[in-house]
Design an enzyme around this catalytic site. Sequence first.
Site, PDB file in Angstrom:
ATOM      1  N   SER A 243       0.840  -1.198   0.000  1.00 52.36           N
ATOM      2  CA  SER A 243       0.000   0.000   0.000  1.00 52.36           C
ATOM      3  C   SER A 243       0.873   1.244   0.000  1.00 52.36           C
ATOM      4  O   SER A 243       2.078   1.192   0.292  1.00 52.36           O
ATOM      5  CB  SER A 243      -0.915   0.016   1.236  1.00 52.36           C
ATOM      6  OG  SER A 243      -0.155   0.183   2.420  1.00 52.36           O
TER       7      SER A 243
ATOM      8  N   ASN B 212       2.621   1.920   3.302  1.00 50.37           N
ATOM      9  CA  ASN B 212       3.521   0.908   3.843  1.00 50.37           C
ATOM     10  C   ASN B 212       4.943   1.170   3.373  1.00 50.37           C
ATOM     11  O   ASN B 212       5.286   0.896   2.225  1.00 50.37           O
ATOM     12  CB  ASN B 212       3.071  -0.494   3.411  1.00 50.37           C
ATOM     13  CG  ASN B 212       4.021  -1.584   3.879  1.00 50.37           C
ATOM     14  OD1 ASN B 212       4.915  -1.341   4.679  1.00 50.37           O
ATOM     15  ND2 ASN B 212       3.821  -2.779   3.385  1.00 50.37           N
TER      16      ASN B 212
ATOM     17  N   TYR C 209     -11.230   1.686   2.345  1.00 48.77           N
ATOM     18  CA  TYR C 209      -9.890   1.226   1.974  1.00 48.77           C
ATOM     19  C   TYR C 209      -9.624  -0.170   2.541  1.00 48.77           C
ATOM     20  O   TYR C 209      -9.174  -1.076   1.833  1.00 48.77           O
ATOM     21  CB  TYR C 209      -8.871   2.226   2.520  1.00 48.77           C
ATOM     22  CG  TYR C 209      -7.442   2.034   2.069  1.00 48.77           C
ATOM     23  CD1 TYR C 209      -6.943   2.717   0.966  1.00 48.77           C
ATOM     24  CD2 TYR C 209      -6.580   1.198   2.758  1.00 48.77           C
ATOM     25  CE1 TYR C 209      -5.635   2.567   0.553  1.00 48.77           C
ATOM     26  CE2 TYR C 209      -5.262   1.034   2.353  1.00 48.77           C
ATOM     27  CZ  TYR C 209      -4.795   1.724   1.256  1.00 48.77           C
ATOM     28  OH  TYR C 209      -3.493   1.558   0.855  1.00 48.77           O
TER      29      TYR C 209
ATOM     30  N   ALA D 171     -11.875  -3.071   1.062  1.00 47.16           N
ATOM     31  CA  ALA D 171     -11.466  -3.553  -0.255  1.00 47.16           C
ATOM     32  C   ALA D 171     -10.372  -4.613  -0.151  1.00 47.16           C
ATOM     33  O   ALA D 171     -10.264  -5.498  -1.008  1.00 47.16           O
ATOM     34  CB  ALA D 171     -10.986  -2.386  -1.115  1.00 47.16           C
ATOM     35  N   GLU D 172      -9.564  -4.553   0.908  1.00 49.01           N
ATOM     36  CA  GLU D 172      -8.465  -5.502   1.085  1.00 49.01           C
ATOM     37  C   GLU D 172      -8.891  -6.753   1.840  1.00 49.01           C
ATOM     38  O   GLU D 172      -8.244  -7.801   1.726  1.00 49.01           O
ATOM     39  CB  GLU D 172      -7.312  -4.831   1.827  1.00 49.01           C
ATOM     40  CG  GLU D 172      -6.669  -3.678   1.067  1.00 49.01           C
ATOM     41  CD  GLU D 172      -5.490  -3.097   1.811  1.00 49.01           C
ATOM     42  OE1 GLU D 172      -5.349  -3.361   3.022  1.00 49.01           O
ATOM     43  OE2 GLU D 172      -4.692  -2.383   1.178  1.00 49.01           O
TER      44      GLU D 172
ATOM     45  N   TYR E  96       3.061 -10.739   5.028  1.00 52.61           N
ATOM     46  CA  TYR E  96       3.184  -9.352   5.479  1.00 52.61           C
ATOM     47  C   TYR E  96       4.297  -9.295   6.511  1.00 52.61           C
ATOM     48  O   TYR E  96       4.696 -10.325   7.058  1.00 52.61           O
ATOM     49  CB  TYR E  96       1.849  -8.865   6.067  1.00 52.61           C
ATOM     50  CG  TYR E  96       1.710  -7.362   6.086  1.00 52.61           C
ATOM     51  CD1 TYR E  96       1.638  -6.641   4.896  1.00 52.61           C
ATOM     52  CD2 TYR E  96       1.655  -6.658   7.282  1.00 52.61           C
ATOM     53  CE1 TYR E  96       1.512  -5.246   4.903  1.00 52.61           C
ATOM     54  CE2 TYR E  96       1.527  -5.274   7.303  1.00 52.61           C
ATOM     55  CZ  TYR E  96       1.456  -4.570   6.107  1.00 52.61           C
ATOM     56  OH  TYR E  96       1.343  -3.204   6.123  1.00 52.61           O
TER      57      TYR E  96
END
Length: 231
Positions: A32, A35, A173, A176-177, A197
């Site tokens: 993102s 990030n 936001y 959507a993920e 991650y």
Amino acid sequence: MSAAAIAVEAVPFGSRSAAILGQGDHALFGISTGNSYFSRRRLAHAISWAVERFAEVDVIHADLHVEGMYQALGYEHADARRSATKQLRGVRRRIQGALEDVGHAAERVRSRPLSAFVEEPAYQEVRMRTRDALRVDMELRAARDGMAYQFLSKRLTPGASPTAAQMQTALDYVNAELPFFVDSPSILGVDSSVHCYHSVLALGRLLFGGREAGLRPNDNQGYAVVVACRD
């Protein structure tokens, strides 16, 4: 670039994640604009590690609601569009640079924006599942809200509270993920998948933490903390 020559540590999180990691079907990296951990160098190392251990690798960057977030933060429409375009261009450049650094092996890596999936039936089906769950699953909603607030808090002046419009944009936001935490194998057409991650996000901790009720990931969905070298 050889994964054997670099330091990449992958720690599975959740009861099924170790087995899914061992299957080596698919790794997913989500990037993102907010990030900064996955710099070009770290991302290249992580991808190099992944292509040696997984049959398929996807890198997906979040490009939805970025302009809306800048508008919610008070930017004029033109400035919001300009800032969002700049941020997304930077993310794409970082990913492309990492793929170039990986070399020939990167030909097996798919790099796409999140917006490429919104019209896909598989994504829409999982998105509907998560939307329905958020209506009744209070733990899930709290984790989602917490992630949205954390996302916003980095962008507001110290001590400021988000407005309703700002919070809604941040929720959009995260919403959507969310499908990629639950069932990325269906969305991406793979047998199993590990969501990679550099930390355990609040949604990851809840969904993969062994909860017995509410929304849970599919049995073929894993999660792993993947830490590459420091810059």
